[in-house]
Design a protein around this motif. Structure first.
Motif, PDB file in Angstrom:
ATOM      1  N   LEU A 132       0.837  -1.205   0.000  1.00 10.17           N
ATOM      2  CA  LEU A 132       0.000   0.000   0.000  1.00 10.17           C
ATOM      3  C   LEU A 132       0.869   1.253   0.000  1.00 10.17           C
ATOM      4  CD1 LEU A 132      -2.707  -1.033   2.632  1.00 10.17           C
ATOM      5  CD2 LEU A 132      -3.026  -0.833   0.168  1.00 10.17           C
ATOM      6  N   ILE A 133       1.923   1.230   0.803  1.00 13.30           N
ATOM      7  CA  ILE A 133       2.828   2.380   0.869  1.00 13.30           C
ATOM      8  C   ILE A 133       3.500   2.616  -0.475  1.00 13.30           C
ATOM      9  CG2 ILE A 133       4.926   3.285   1.932  1.00 13.30           C
ATOM     10  CD1 ILE A 133       4.259   1.655   4.411  1.00 13.30           C
ATOM     11  N   GLU A 134       4.018   1.537  -1.061  1.00 14.61           N
ATOM     12  CA  GLU A 134       4.773   1.676  -2.302  1.00 14.61           C
ATOM     13  C   GLU A 134       3.897   2.190  -3.446  1.00 14.61           C
ATOM     14  OE1 GLU A 134       8.162   1.407  -2.547  1.00 14.61           O
ATOM     15  OE2 GLU A 134       7.849   1.317  -0.396  1.00 14.61           O
ATOM     16  N   TRP A 135       2.686   1.659  -3.544  1.00 16.72           N
ATOM     17  CA  TRP A 135       1.828   2.118  -4.631  1.00 16.72           C
ATOM     18  C   TRP A 135       1.343   3.548  -4.413  1.00 16.72           C
ATOM     19  CZ3 TRP A 135       1.014  -3.455  -5.411  1.00 16.72           C
ATOM     20  CH2 TRP A 135       1.297  -3.830  -6.727  1.00 16.72           C
ATOM     21  N   THR A 136       1.125   3.913  -3.178  1.00 11.69           N
ATOM     22  CA  THR A 136       0.762   5.299  -2.898  1.00 11.69           C
ATOM     23  C   THR A 136       1.893   6.234  -3.281  1.00 11.69           C
ATOM     24  OG1 THR A 136      -0.640   4.579  -1.058  1.00 11.69           O
ATOM     25  CG2 THR A 136       0.017   6.888  -1.095  1.00 11.69           C
ATOM     26  N   THR A 137       3.130   5.791  -3.021  1.00  9.55           N
ATOM     27  CA  THR A 137       4.295   6.588  -3.397  1.00  9.55           C
ATOM     28  C   THR A 137       4.363   6.783  -4.902  1.00  9.55           C
ATOM     29  OG1 THR A 137       5.534   5.804  -1.472  1.00  9.55           O
ATOM     30  CG2 THR A 137       6.814   6.688  -3.316  1.00  9.55           C
ATOM     31  N   MET A 138       4.116   5.721  -5.659  1.00 10.36           N
ATOM     32  CA  MET A 138       4.100   5.847  -7.122  1.00 10.36           C
ATOM     33  C   MET A 138       3.054   6.862  -7.574  1.00 10.36           C
ATOM     34  SD  MET A 138       4.502   1.930  -8.478  1.00 10.36           S
ATOM     35  CE  MET A 138       5.768   0.846  -7.814  1.00 10.36           C
ATOM     36  N   GLY A 139       1.917   6.864  -6.881  1.00  9.61           N
ATOM     37  CA  GLY A 139       0.876   7.832  -7.197  1.00  9.61           C
ATOM     38  C   GLY A 139       1.340   9.259  -7.000  1.00  9.61           C
ATOM     39  N   TYR A 140       2.052   9.525  -5.891  1.00  9.49           N
ATOM     40  CA  TYR A 140       2.600  10.851  -5.644  1.00  9.49           C
ATOM     41  C   TYR A 140       3.529  11.278  -6.781  1.00  9.49           C
ATOM     42  CZ  TYR A 140       1.092  11.269  -0.722  1.00  9.49           C
ATOM     43  OH  TYR A 140       0.360  11.396   0.427  1.00  9.49           O
ATOM     44  N   VAL A 141       4.394  10.365  -7.184  1.00  3.66           N
ATOM     45  CA  VAL A 141       5.382  10.688  -8.213  1.00  3.66           C
ATOM     46  C   VAL A 141       4.704  11.100  -9.520  1.00  3.66           C
ATOM     47  CG1 VAL A 141       7.216   9.747  -9.671  1.00  3.66           C
ATOM     48  CG2 VAL A 141       7.163   9.208  -7.229  1.00  3.66           C
ATOM     49  N   PHE A 142       3.733  10.304  -9.967  1.00 10.58           N
ATOM     50  CA  PHE A 142       3.050  10.627 -11.217  1.00 10.58           C
ATOM     51  C   PHE A 142       2.249  11.913 -11.106  1.00 10.58           C
ATOM     52  CE2 PHE A 142       3.300   7.602 -14.701  1.00 10.58           C
ATOM     53  CZ  PHE A 142       4.080   6.599 -14.134  1.00 10.58           C
ATOM     54  N   SER A 143       1.634  12.122  -9.984  1.00 10.34           N
ATOM     55  CA  SER A 143       0.832  13.326  -9.814  1.00 10.34           C
ATOM     56  C   SER A 143       1.696  14.577  -9.904  1.00 10.34           C
ATOM     57  CB  SER A 143       0.101  13.280  -8.463  1.00 10.34           C
ATOM     58  OG  SER A 143      -0.738  14.404  -8.321  1.00 10.34           O
ATOM     59  N   TYR A 144       2.841  14.566  -9.221  1.00 13.01           N
ATOM     60  CA  TYR A 144       3.742  15.715  -9.291  1.00 13.01           C
ATOM     61  C   TYR A 144       4.366  15.842 -10.666  1.00 13.01           C
ATOM     62  CZ  TYR A 144       3.801  17.498  -4.530  1.00 13.01           C
ATOM     63  OH  TYR A 144       3.477  18.113  -3.360  1.00 13.01           O
ATOM     64  N   GLY A 145       4.716  14.685 -11.245  1.00 13.05           N
ATOM     65  CA  GLY A 145       5.384  14.701 -12.544  1.00 13.05           C
ATOM     66  C   GLY A 145       4.539  15.289 -13.653  1.00 13.05           C
ATOM     67  N   THR A 146       3.234  15.181 -13.537  1.00 18.32           N
ATOM     68  CA  THR A 146       2.341  15.721 -14.560  1.00 18.32           C
ATOM     69  C   THR A 146       1.697  17.028 -14.124  1.00 18.32           C
ATOM     70  OG1 THR A 146       0.456  14.455 -13.689  1.00 18.32           O
ATOM     71  CG2 THR A 146       1.811  13.407 -15.392  1.00 18.32           C
ATOM     72  N   GLY A 147       2.189  17.589 -13.045  1.00 19.34           N
ATOM     73  CA  GLY A 147       1.621  18.841 -12.564  1.00 19.34           C
ATOM     74  C   GLY A 147       0.181  18.699 -12.106  1.00 19.34           C
ATOM     75  N   GLY A 148      -0.192  17.483 -11.669  1.00 19.61           N
ATOM     76  CA  GLY A 148      -1.543  17.242 -11.193  1.00 19.61           C
ATOM     77  C   GLY A 148      -2.534  16.866 -12.275  1.00 19.61           C
ATOM     78  N   TRP A 154      -3.710   6.890 -11.515  1.00 17.28           N
ATOM     79  CA  TRP A 154      -3.140   6.486 -12.798  1.00 17.28           C
ATOM     80  C   TRP A 154      -1.671   6.146 -12.665  1.00 17.28           C
ATOM     81  CZ3 TRP A 154      -6.225   4.918 -16.380  1.00 17.28           C
ATOM     82  CH2 TRP A 154      -7.537   5.413 -16.404  1.00 17.28           C
ATOM     83  N   GLY A 155      -0.981   6.860 -11.780  1.00 17.89           N
ATOM     84  CA  GLY A 155       0.413   6.521 -11.523  1.00 17.89           C
ATOM     85  C   GLY A 155       0.541   5.137 -10.916  1.00 17.89           C
ATOM     86  N   MET A 156      -0.359   4.830  -9.971  1.00 18.72           N
ATOM     87  CA  MET A 156      -0.340   3.510  -9.354  1.00 18.72           C
ATOM     88  C   MET A 156      -0.657   2.433 -10.376  1.00 18.72           C
ATOM     89  SD  MET A 156      -2.013   4.082  -5.553  1.00 18.72           S
ATOM     90  CE  MET A 156      -3.458   5.028  -6.032  1.00 18.72           C
ATOM     91  N   LEU A 157      -1.613   2.694 -11.258  1.00 24.38           N
ATOM     92  CA  LEU A 157      -2.021   1.708 -12.246  1.00 24.38           C
ATOM     93  C   LEU A 157      -0.880   1.381 -13.214  1.00 24.38           C
ATOM     94  CD1 LEU A 157      -4.206  -0.027 -13.557  1.00 24.38           C
ATOM     95  CD2 LEU A 157      -4.888   1.974 -14.901  1.00 24.38           C
ATOM     96  N   ILE A 158      -0.181   2.409 -13.688  1.00 23.35           N
ATOM     97  CA  ILE A 158       0.935   2.182 -14.613  1.00 23.35           C
ATOM     98  C   ILE A 158       2.026   1.363 -13.940  1.00 23.35           C
ATOM     99  CG2 ILE A 158       2.774   3.323 -15.915  1.00 23.35           C
ATOM    100  CD1 ILE A 158       0.779   5.657 -16.345  1.00 23.35           C
ATOM    101  N   GLY A 159       2.348   1.723 -12.690  1.00 24.81           N
ATOM    102  CA  GLY A 159       3.352   0.961 -11.948  1.00 24.81           C
ATOM    103  C   GLY A 159       2.952  -0.486 -11.770  1.00 24.81           C
ATOM    104  N   VAL A 160       1.685  -0.729 -11.481  1.00 19.38           N
ATOM    105  CA  VAL A 160       1.173  -2.088 -11.299  1.00 19.38           C
ATOM    106  C   VAL A 160       1.364  -2.916 -12.560  1.00 19.38           C
ATOM    107  CG1 VAL A 160      -0.927  -3.454 -11.044  1.00 19.38           C
ATOM    108  CG2 VAL A 160      -0.505  -1.560  -9.500  1.00 19.38           C
ATOM    109  N   VAL A 161       0.991  -2.353 -13.696  1.00 20.84           N
ATOM    110  CA  VAL A 161       1.053  -3.096 -14.953  1.00 20.84           C
ATOM    111  C   VAL A 161       2.484  -3.530 -15.260  1.00 20.84           C
ATOM    112  CG1 VAL A 161       0.774  -2.923 -17.450  1.00 20.84           C
ATOM    113  CG2 VAL A 161      -0.993  -2.021 -15.921  1.00 20.84           C
ATOM    114  N   VAL A 162       3.439  -2.611 -15.110  1.00 22.28           N
ATOM    115  CA  VAL A 162       4.834  -2.934 -15.413  1.00 22.28           C
ATOM    116  C   VAL A 162       5.349  -4.032 -14.493  1.00 22.28           C
ATOM    117  CG1 VAL A 162       7.198  -2.047 -15.431  1.00 22.28           C
ATOM    118  CG2 VAL A 162       5.332  -0.666 -16.362  1.00 22.28           C
TER     119      VAL A 162
END
Length: 498
Positions: A132-148, A154-162
């Motif tokens: 849960l922690i790791e996927w939430t972290t991925m979400g933070y990264v994508f959200s900041y990376g795309t300026g929200g 969506w960040g969590m979903l992409i990480g999951v698929v890979v």
């Protein structure tokens, strides 16, 4: 730029692992056929242990509480010492008896299928909060990376698929090869970017520390600004619970069975701490310095990625890749360990006639189900990430006395281990939930009480009856290998002398 860098990294991970994505042998899926040396094991331990959540859950300590974050350094040393202690027996028994998992090793030592299943379940349950922690972290990264523009989901979903692609198809070999790449990125790029940000924001280390001493001196001493009510024993408790529990995580422990020899494991206990110390020094210095910013103080779980976004697009892109690498390394190891535990230690114990092909199919199906389940849970979680981290450690530390006493005390038996695991875990979880007043007053976290109960149980039952016959046979296995090595060394020295 951030999305481009992350996309390139994810594509690189799939390309690097493409030749490993058709594993058809279950031994290869579970242990990579014991083929990795010192560098592979060392980087695998480093990259899976310094998790993506370091920049979120652990930021609550380093940014929010300052000096408290330094506790990671001594507890990392305790973890490596534990790894060294268990390496020889775990590897020798693992190789002779074709052991694939931590739970299977414990089941072998205590000759108990029930204990094996309980340990497997314990590992799966207490690893889940980390996912849960790791996927939430991925979400933070994508959200900041795309300026929200993209939500954390969506960040969590992409990480999951890979992760699901290369773990389900490649198993342990893909996990460790990925860990090596991720470990290199984390150490070289991650350390560089964090030092760079310190100089960008504050000019120098000394200037950052001077500013803290002048404006927030409480961050440089324990307990820091956010834990003012906690006694010094809380610091000690963190070291003990996390230090003793760190190598009990199945995703770390199982990498012992992927090593090609004992020497590779023991040497890796020197590699991982050295690079880990340098990396964590940069992380801690930057985290403490970010307390100087109001946003950092109020939002410690987002402070690192926020600071990178303030420093510039290059900083944000590079740090995002590093965080993503750390998250994927950890998630891959966790899911692979959970899937092998369910297939090897639960399904095959319940039905010993399961074929290798079926076992592999169960493991791969489990990978997908775990990924989907945790993704859904992460999308709706509303608890502190730091709470999840501490919760997991309070449970997994119960395995420490079972493993260490089992490997070093012949009289440790299954009755003591089973009762100790059940009672210790029950007490720790009960105290974690009800949080009685003495927990905060005395400073000792729930896992300490549970681990004490588990240890006492194993000792009492061990003293009630002599060592069992199978234990002597296991110890003989160790002596045979040691004597063989001594003989080989003496022969080599004689040849050199002649």
């Amino acid at each position: 730029m951030t999305v481009l860098f992350i996309s390139m990294f994810l594509a690189m991970m799939l390309l690097i692992n493409i030749k490993n994505l058709n594993v058809k042998n279950y031994d290869d899926y579970a242990t990579a056929n014991s083929s990795f040396g010192m560098i592979g094991i060392g980087l695998a331990v480093f990259s899976t242990w310094y998790v993506g959540a370091s920049w979120t859950a652990w930021a609550d300590f380093s940014v929010g509480s300052g000096f408290l974050g330094v506790y990671v350094i001594p507890y990392a040393a305790m973890m490596m010492f534990t790894m060294y202690l268990v390496s020889e027996k775990a590897f020798i028994w693992g190789k002779k008896y074709k052991v694939k998992t931590q739970a299977e090793l414990i089941g072998l030592r205590y000759q108990s299928k029930l204990l094996r299943v309980l340990v497997a379940i314990s590992g799966v349950v207490f690893v889940t909060p980390w996912l849960l922690i790791e996927w939430t972290t991925m979400g933070y990264v994508f959200s900041y990376g795309t300026g929200g523009v993209l939500s954390p989901f969506w960040g969590m979903l992409i990480g999951v698929v890979v992760v699901l692609v290369y773990v389900a198809l490649g198993g342990m070999r893909s996990v460790i090869i990925g860990n090596i790449v991720q470990g290199v990125l984390m150490f070289f790029i991650g350390t560089f970017v964090m030092f760079w940000m310190i100089y960008e924001f504050f000019g120098s280390f000394s200037n950052a520390m001077n500013l803290l001493a002048e404006n927030h001196p409480e961050t440089l001493t324990f307990p820091g600004p956010t834990l003012s009510s906690m006694p010094t024993s809380f610091w000690t408790s963190l070291l003990v619970v996390n230090g003793l529990g760190a190598f009990m995580w199945p995703w770390a422990f199982n990498k012992l069975f992927a090593a090609k020899n004992v020497q590779a494991i023991k040497k890796s206990t020197l590699v991982a701490p050295i690079i880990g110390l340098i990396f964590w020094a940069a992380f801690t210095f930057l985290g403490q310095s970010l307390h100087l910013f109001e946003f950092g103080r109020n939002n410690p779980e987002e402070a690192y990625i926020w600071a990178a976004s303030q420093a510039g697009s290059v900083h944000l892109a590079l740090l995002s890749v590093v965080i993503m690498a750390a998250g994927l390394a950890t998630v891959a190891g966790m899911i692979q360990a959970m899937s092998t535990a369910i297939s090897t230690d639960i399904a095959q114990v319940i039905n010993k006639n399961i074929s290798e092909r079926t076992a592999l199919r169960i493991a791969r199906t489990t990978v997908v189900l775990i990924g989907i389940g945790v993704l859904i849970s992460a999308a709706f979680n509303n608890l502190s990430l730091n709470y999840y981290a501490l919760l997991g450690y309070q449970g997994i530390v119960m395995l420490f006395p079972i493993v260490i006493l089992g490997l070093y005390w012949k009289r440790a038996n299954k009755e003591g281990a089973i009762i100790g695991l059940i009672l210790g875990t029950a007490v720790a979880m009960l105290l974690q939930v009800i949080n009685p007043g003495f927990i905060e007053a005395w400073g000792w976290t729930p896992g300490i009480y549970g681990a004490i109960i588990a240890t006492i149980s194993i000792v009492i039952f061990g003293l009630l009856k002599p060592a069992e016959e199978h234990v002597d046979l296991l110890w003989e296995d160790i002596e045979i290998v040691r004597n063989k090595k001594i003989k080989q060394r003496n022969t080599t020295q004689e040849k050199i002398a002649n």
